[in-house]
Structure formats: C-alpha cells, structure tokens
Scaffold this active site. Structure first.
Site, PDB file in Angstrom:
ATOM      1  CG  ASP A  22       4.519   2.794   6.519  1.00 53.48           C
ATOM      2  OD1 ASP A  22       4.338   1.580   6.756  1.00 53.48           O
ATOM      3  OD2 ASP A  22       3.636   3.652   6.668  1.00 53.48           O
ATOM      4  CG  ASP A  24      -1.482   1.101   4.205  1.00 55.25           C
ATOM      5  OD1 ASP A  24      -1.993   1.187   3.081  1.00 55.25           O
ATOM      6  OD2 ASP A  24      -1.412   0.047   4.857  1.00 55.25           O
TER       7      ASP A  24
END
Length: 354
Positions: A22, A24
């Site tokens: 991922d 953010d």
C-alpha cells in the site's frame, strides 16, 4: 490460511516472492516519506523480493505514483503500480461492452484507465452513460457529484474505485473517496459496486501481472488492506505507520486480522516470532506474555514496562493479539477498556493494562 499470527524464521522478504505494498500510510504520508520505508523496500529488493504498489487512490496515473516513489528514494517503474482506477476499469469490463459510455467522476488516472479498457468517457448524465465510475480527486466538487447522482438515478451502474472514508495526509486525515461516494449514495439510495480494497480484485490482478506464486500484502489499514488480504486468501503484514493501531489489531474482527505485525517496512527484513500458548492461558512471544482472564487483557514481561525497546513492544502486541483472538474465537467477551494503546513508536502505554 489459518486465522492467527504466523511466524517466519527467515525475513519476510525471503519467504514471499512478491510484496503488494500500500502507499498512503505505508510508503509515504501525503508528500512526506515514512521512516524506514526506503530502507525496508530497498533491502527487500536486494533479497530478491519483487514489489507492486497497490493503492486505493484512483486519482493519479501510475507514472505519477512511480515518480513520487522514486523521488522518495524508492525507485519504481510505472508497471510496478496497480491503482484502484485500473481495478475499476477491469470491473466495468465484466458487464459492459467495449465502446460503452461511462461517466467518469474522478481524476486523470481514472479517465486514462477507463479509456484504456475500451470505453467512451463522457462527462454528463445527459450523455446517457451505462455506468458511472467514481474515484477520488481533490478537485471534485458538487457539480460532478450531482452528475453522478443524476446518472445513477436514471439507471447507470455505479462503480466506485474504493470506499475508504478517510485519506491520510501530512496534515491529518482528510475525507476519502468513500465519503464522496456516500454523497451519491445518499442522493440515490443505490449501493455502489466497489473495485478497491477490501475487494480482492486489485491484489489478484497484481499477482497475475507479476506471475508470483507467494505474495504478501502490506498495509496500514485493517478494514481495507488486511481485509482485502483475507478476502484474497493472501498473508498480510500490518505496519503500524498509518491508520490502524496496535490496539485495533488486538480487537480486530476475524476477517481483518493480519498474519504478521511490524513497526514499519523495515520489518520485511526481519524474522517474525510466532506466539506460543503456555500454561494458565498465557500466550508468549519471546519475553512478552499476555492472556485474557475474566474478560480482561493482562500483559506481562519486560515488554509491558514503559521504556521497553521497540522490538519488545512489537512482541507484546503479537502476544496480546494471540491471547485476544484465541479468547474471542472461543466465545469469550473481551472488555475493550482493558486493551491499552500499545504504541510501538513512542514510550508506549502498556503499563495501563498491568
């Protein structure tokens, strides 16, 4: 794959051939780097692990994401980025013919992905689109959301790139795509389809693209990243640098539990001890121990003392998760007020539960 924490006697970057990372809250926060991210991912590459960055953000092109990562010391090629925009376009192909009109409410990344999938992009409900593809973009306003609502009311299929309610930025948490989708849902009463995490679509597309056989999902959110890992039946590493906390891990629902827990991406370079059950209901992880007794979490060992090392605090989190999950799976009710913050990056507040 079983529901508890696993152990690994070799670094995770050696055990798994592909990391689905991922962005953010994991690789960066807003435009700022996260400590240990570049070193952890660089070390993982050196150990032979491939990387694909999988993000629920549909507003940007893969080229833009790759450039940002490279600028933060994480060299990345565009084909190493899988966005929710690409996943949303893939979902559209399951029901629409090539050339079908799609009203895109989102940023450049979503427009590009929908066009690349062979659809005709329109901007008004009056163009009679067969579907609305909605993704996050900071410039979105009422006029675009209204067009989406008009089209959905007229029968267009509503496909959201993701349903994240919040978006981590350098200044805090801002409204995410799920909050904007909620405006259209409230106006129409229609529940949208979602392409992003926790749906497993993006993960499976990324694994297929890479030709991997042993993928590992890495994320900061239990409800999306780790929930998506469970939905895809892939192991997941929760890094404690973003939205979900160690306390959230302890209280996690079965469908959102991580397989591994680490302070940050440097944990890719480490072996991970597996919690073990001991006498009187205690679960141990090296020097840390935890149990649920009379519905309350009890912690013990050097890791439960303020000022403990980060490694000891992570071990305490692992033991606490093993104890809490075992109790929950046996039907025991855990009092959430007995679960402290278990902060791995600061001084910690584990003493609150001693």
């Amino acid at each position: 794959m079983r529901g508890g924490l696993l152990g690994s006697d070799v670094p995770l970057a050696v055990r798994y051939d592909l990391a689905l990372v991922d962005l953010d809250g994991v690789a960066y926060r807003g435009h700022e780097p996260i400590e240990g991210a570049a070193e952890g991912l660089g070390g993982a590459r050196e150990l032979g692990q491939r990387l694909v960055f999988v993000t629920n953000n549909a507003s940007r092109e893969p080229e833009s994401v790759a450039a940002q990562l490279s600028g933060l010391g994480i060299p990345t090629e565009p084909d190493e980025v899988m966005t929710a925009a690409q996943a949303a376009a893939e979902v559209l192909t399951t029901r629409l013919a090539r050339g079908a009109k799609v009203l895109v409410v989102g940023g450049a990344g979503l427009v590009t992905a929908v066009r690349a999938a062979g659809f005709t992009v329109v901007t008004s409900a009056d163009d009679e689109p067969e579907a609305v593809a909605q993704g996050f973009a900071p410039e979105l306003g009422w006029a675009q959301l209204a067009e989406a609502a008009y089209a959905v009311q007229r029968g267009a299929w509503h496909v959201a790139s993701n349903l994240d309610l919040s978006l981590p930025t350098a200044r805090g948490f801002a409204p995410g795509n799920g909050a904007l989708v909620g405006a259209v849902r409230s106006a129409t009463g229609v529940e949208p389809s979602s392409a992003g995490k926790p749906a497993p679509t993006m993960y499976r597309l990324a694994v297929e693209r890479a030709g991997a056989t042993s993928p590992l999902v890495i994320g900061d959110r239990l409800d999306t990243d780790l929930g998506g890992a469970r939905a895809a039946d892939y192991p997941g590493l929760h890094v404690l640098t973003g939205v979900s906390t160690a306390r959230d891990d302890v209280l996690a629902a079965p469908g959102e539990r991580p397989t591994y827990i680490g302070a940050d991406l440097l944990s890719l370079l480490d072996a991970h001890p597996e919690p073990q059950v001991a006498a009187e209901g205690w679960w141990t992880c090296r020097s840390a121990a935890a149990r649920v007794h009379d519905g309350r979490l009890e912690l013990h060992g050097a890791a439960a003392v303020d000022g403990a090392s980060r490694e000891d605090r992570v071990d305490l989190i692992r033991a606490a998760c093993a104890a809490a999950w075992s109790a929950a799976d046996a039907g025991e009710v855990l009092d959430p007020t007995s679960v402290p913050d278990l902060d791995v990056h600061g001084a910690g507040s584990a003493s609150a539960a001693r």
